[in-house]
Design an enzyme around this catalytic site. Sequence first.
Site, PDB file in Angstrom:
ATOM      1  N   PRO A 131       0.829  -1.203   0.000  1.00  0.00           N
ATOM      2  CA  PRO A 131       0.000   0.000   0.000  1.00  0.00           C
ATOM      3  C   PRO A 131       0.864   1.255   0.000  1.00  0.00           C
ATOM      4  O   PRO A 131       2.070   1.198   0.246  1.00  0.00           O
ATOM      5  CB  PRO A 131      -0.804  -0.121   1.294  1.00  0.00           C
ATOM      6  CG  PRO A 131       0.007  -1.014   2.168  1.00  0.00           C
ATOM      7  CD  PRO A 131       0.717  -1.958   1.258  1.00  0.00           C
ATOM      8  N   CYS A 132       0.252   2.394  -0.253  1.00  0.00           N
ATOM      9  CA  CYS A 132       1.018   3.629  -0.382  1.00  0.00           C
ATOM     10  C   CYS A 132       1.783   3.922   0.902  1.00  0.00           C
ATOM     11  O   CYS A 132       1.373   3.544   2.000  1.00  0.00           O
ATOM     12  CB  CYS A 132       0.114   4.788  -0.773  1.00  0.00           C
ATOM     13  SG  CYS A 132      -0.720   5.599   0.596  1.00  0.00           S
ATOM     14  N   LEU A 133       2.896   4.605   0.754  1.00  0.00           N
ATOM     15  CA  LEU A 133       3.790   4.836   1.887  1.00  0.00           C
ATOM     16  C   LEU A 133       3.142   5.661   2.988  1.00  0.00           C
ATOM     17  O   LEU A 133       3.565   5.594   4.154  1.00  0.00           O
ATOM     18  CB  LEU A 133       5.066   5.529   1.398  1.00  0.00           C
ATOM     19  CG  LEU A 133       5.973   4.690   0.495  1.00  0.00           C
ATOM     20  CD1 LEU A 133       7.144   5.543   0.004  1.00  0.00           C
ATOM     21  CD2 LEU A 133       6.478   3.448   1.211  1.00  0.00           C
TER      22      LEU A 133
END
Length: 276
Positions: A174-176
């Site tokens: 998932p996105c940082l």
Amino acid sequence: MVLVEKLEQLKSIFAEMECALIAYSGGVDSTLVAKVAYDVLGDRAVAVTAESASLLPEELEDARIQAAAIGISHRIVQTQEMENPNYTSNPVNRCYFCKSELHDTLKPLARQMGYPYVVDGVNADDLRDYRPGIQAAKERGARSPLAEVGITKAEVRELSQKLGLPWWDKPAQPCLSSRFPYGEEITLPKLQRVGRAEVYLQKLGWKTLRVRSVGDTAKIELPVEQIQNFVASTDLPALVSKFQELGFVYVTLDLEGFQSGKLNQVLTPAKIPVTS
């Protein structure tokens, strides 16, 4: 319903669409969607990846490689969620503002290309978690064929393997921004710091992991069954030195182990806003 029937339903959805723009992150879910869309629609399917500060350069390169292997046309667009204080302040519905930016970028592009649908990789399991981004996508008319057919994450991996996709077992990434506890401001240096820390661990051979960033502290999450081996086999002083070089002051190991979406544990119904 057996998996082969779900696959046929998935193909039928794309056949009815006639053309589709895929919101394509390079993760296992959206890659399966891109594969099936291309198999059905050919050059009437296009995969579009949003390049932003919350996406590792390595993930963008993976997306390019995977799209080329599938054969689907691949485009890259820029999104500017980091300019929105509703996103960078990191509220519990941060993902809503991220996906709003994404789909506000993709929907006009789809219209310009004459494509009536933007399609994402949301699966049936995602609907059981708190995912405010799903609401943002739905508000903008996006469709989620995996969820529509009832395909779970495990089935995504099984189908990907059956279709010969070599990245069927790729860990979720998932996105940082998901590495930070709600309420902690998200900045570009923080995203880069946590991203490089995770890449460092991946190069040491640890594939399923998270580096959570809590203030100046890095909290390493690994599958609980790997923790003992990690401590025994890793040059811990070198690791700490590397993390401090990246900007962390403290480095810890989460003994509870890796758990996707762990930061959602703090959420209660009273803390979840209603986004209109």
